[in-house]
Design a protein around this motif. Structure first.
Motif: not given
Length: 156
Positions: A70-75, A79-80, A96-97, A108-113
């Motif tokens: 999986f890949v998330y943008s961190a800006g 978003k995924v 959205p993350v 967890i999206g936010k935590i990953f970033v």
């Protein structure tokens, strides 16, 4: 470990002989090393092809058994951007993350970033295991590369 896994398989088959597909999936969960290697492969492909690799990830090109990238943008508008877990996992591509939550509602999206580093780190959470349909302990190896977070999770 092999004896424990064999005992689990035999016990499950005695309880429900039709559960062999689920047992096989449970017995074939990827390892930490395999998850890290798959992330390394995706990072190398991104360095070579840029964001075109996201289409490969989305079409299942970076799957290995039950492991996927999986890949998330961190800006600011994170978003995924790539998700190889479909159709097995819930669809998260484009979300959205902060809206990507685990089985307990943790973002967890936010935590990953927040936690991902260029060297990589493990993040623990709970996710529904498709082989059982139940929430289970999971850990994802996440690596930051520029404005992207690449990851791959394993069930514990």
């Amino acid at each position: 470990m092999t004896m424990i896994r064999t005992a689990f398989v035999l016990a499950a088959l005695m309880i429900n002989p039709f559960s062999s597909a689920l047992v096989a999936d449970a017995a074939e969960h990827g390892t930490r090393e395999e998850a890290q290697a798959l992330v390394g492969k995706a990072l190398a492909a991104f360095n070579e092809k840029g964001s075109a690799v996201f289409d490969e990830i989305n079409s299942g090109g970076f799957r290995d058994g039950n492991l996927y990238i999986f890949v998330y943008s961190a800006g600011d508008q994170g978003k995924v951007v790539a998700y190889g877990g479909a159709p097995i996992d819930p669809p998260v591509l484009g979300r959205p993350v902060e809206d990507v939550t685990d089985a307990d509602g943790l973002s967890i999206g936010k935590i990953f970033v927040e936690k991902a580093t260029p060297e990589g780190t493990w993040v623990d959470y709970r996710w529904v295991d498709p082989s059982t349909g139940e929430p289970a302990a999971k850990s994802s190896w996440v690596v930051r590369l520029g404005d992207y977070i690449f990851g791959c999770g394993i069930y514990k």
